[in-house]
Design a protein around this motif. Sequence first.
Motif, mmCIF file in Angstrom:
data_model
loop_
_atom_site.group_PDB
_atom_site.id
_atom_site.type_symbol
_atom_site.label_atom_id
_atom_site.label_comp_id
_atom_site.label_asym_id
_atom_site.label_seq_id
_atom_site.Cartn_x
_atom_site.Cartn_y
_atom_site.Cartn_z
ATOM 1 N N GLN A 1 0.815 -1.227 0.000
ATOM 2 C CA GLN A 1 0.000 0.000 0.000
ATOM 3 C C GLN A 1 0.837 1.260 0.000
ATOM 4 O O GLN A 1 0.532 2.218 0.710
ATOM 5 N N VAL A 2 1.910 1.277 -0.803
ATOM 6 C CA VAL A 2 2.641 2.539 -0.950
ATOM 7 C C VAL A 2 1.778 3.487 -1.790
ATOM 8 O O VAL A 2 0.853 3.047 -2.472
ATOM 9 N N PHE A 3 2.073 4.771 -1.721
ATOM 10 C CA PHE A 3 1.350 5.733 -2.553
ATOM 11 C C PHE A 3 1.983 5.684 -3.938
ATOM 12 O O PHE A 3 3.015 6.314 -4.190
ATOM 13 N N ALA A 4 1.341 4.919 -4.822
ATOM 14 C CA ALA A 4 1.963 4.564 -6.102
ATOM 15 C C ALA A 4 2.214 5.775 -6.993
ATOM 16 O O ALA A 4 3.180 5.795 -7.749
ATOM 17 N N GLN B 1 9.214 -1.970 -2.986
ATOM 18 C CA GLN B 1 7.990 -1.412 -2.404
ATOM 19 C C GLN B 1 7.831 -1.848 -0.945
ATOM 20 O O GLN B 1 7.374 -1.077 -0.106
#
Lengths: 293, 238
Positions: B91-94, B144
Amino acid sequence: MLEQQLVNGVVLGATYALFALGFTLMFGVMGVINLTYGVYFAVGAFAALWSTQALGLPIAAALPLGALIAGVIAVAIDTLLLTRLRKAKAPELASLMVTLGATLFLYAGMAASLGTEIRRFPAAVFDGGAYDLGAVRIGTTQILIFGAAVALVVALMALVRGSRLGLAIRAVAENPDAAALMGINGGLMLRVVSFLSGAIGGAAGVLVGLNFNAIQPFMGEHMMLRGFAVIIVGGLGDLRGALAAGLLLGFAEVLTAAYVSSTFKDLTAFALLVATLWFRPLGLFGRAAAKRA
Amino acid sequence: MNALLQVEGLRLGYGRADVVHGIDLTVPRGRIVSLIGSNGAGKTTILRGLSGLMKPRGGHIRWGQDGADLAGEAAHRIARRGIVQVPEGRQVFANMTVAENLRLGAYHAPGAEAARRQEAVVARFPRLGERLSQQAGYLSGGEQQMLAMGRALMAEPVLLLLDEPSMGLAPLIVEEIFAIIAALRTEGRTILLVEQNASAALAIADDAYVLETGRIRLKGPAAEVARNPEVTAAYLGL
Ligand SMILES: Nc1ncnc2c1ncn2[C@@H]1O[C@H](COP(=O)(O)OP(=O)(O)O)[C@@H](O)[C@H]1O
Ligand SMILES: [Mg+2]
């Protein structure tokens, strides 16, 4: 008189860009198309009209006041209508229908209480005169409209792209759960965005009202059609795209009115919209969002 | 015993169905506690309950010295208390850069402090340092995962909740991730580690819990749990 039309196009385009920016911000962060946005446009214009008429404020004070009132109303409406739906993770269509219902209700309410005749700003507002630059005539009001629109656009872009608050807003827009895990209060951010976009919409209403010197409750409804054209042409939720598309639409309308017919002016937005969807379905600058892993 | 987190009778569910049926769990300060269990046992649900992303249907989550009950508190408030979750699937800020992701981890710290923490995180994950201005969505899965952990460490968490940090990663990267978890333990961080990779999770942990369909089936010191015949048969494939 092409030069004159270009000046008029820049001024109108700047106000459309401002309007589009607020709409795109709301859509991009909230993820729902909030049709009440057009209401804030009319509310801002009426609030500014009232403060020039009843309070005798100069337009430089009436503009921020109109924006402020529109922003506060936007927060109230969003809180009232959409908070519960967001909590329940209701489908987008439900939110869209709720805002549609609210919009019809609010327009009817404004028409009933304010009347539908076209209102105009007091003549004193336009006292500034005009400058003649060769064949081109630029009114001080036009300069004010353009200057205010540009200043607001720059300020909003700086806030969203360059500040810590803007970073949090983008985080909430992209992934609300992950943002909450960073300690970001998502509900508060949504309220901030509601306020900002309502205020931007309201300011755009004041400026467009000034530009045409015509204010009436349904001005927002006409404008929403342009708003859709601009977010489609600019790419959904893309701030820079909204800016460019707003300018483009302003130019196109002014040139159409000048060289074709002013009755064709309203067709321009839709011609642009349809042409964009036809040739570039993701918008002029549309890119597919980065894949989420 | 100095319990940092004490969970009592925690119940969680979706719709009409309960998925976690009243579990008890203790995380002592400065330890690694592993929660293992097969796919669908309810591990992620428990972590989401602890971090406030899901509202508990019952039970208590007692936190810290004063034993404040966090059950029902909003996720952003729980995060500000120092309980920071690295969610399943990173859930990284893509759409944001690596640097922006890290800044968000330390959202509530002033800029200078965030910059100092970023240096420490980059020292731990040199690969992130090379990619600070790169968009997070284009990183590899392992990168990630490192970014998600680095982002959580930016908050200087009191308790780190890790949800399957090894999921979907190549064995070498998994080793790297577990080495970092071990290093965090040495530095005195408290960690609740959720894993399907039971052997790695048990090898690194002080205490372990085995979850089966929403109930704690076994608990104890990790070494003992690892020797339990049922565990060796069902989770360690021995
Ligand atoms: N969003 C959801 N809605 C409904 N049921 C869910 C949802 N997420 C998980 N579940 C169910 O809850 C149970 C536990 O899931 P989860 O906590 O993800 O397990 P684990 O992390 O141990 O693999 C599973 O039976 C799963 O199907
Ligand atoms: Mg899981």
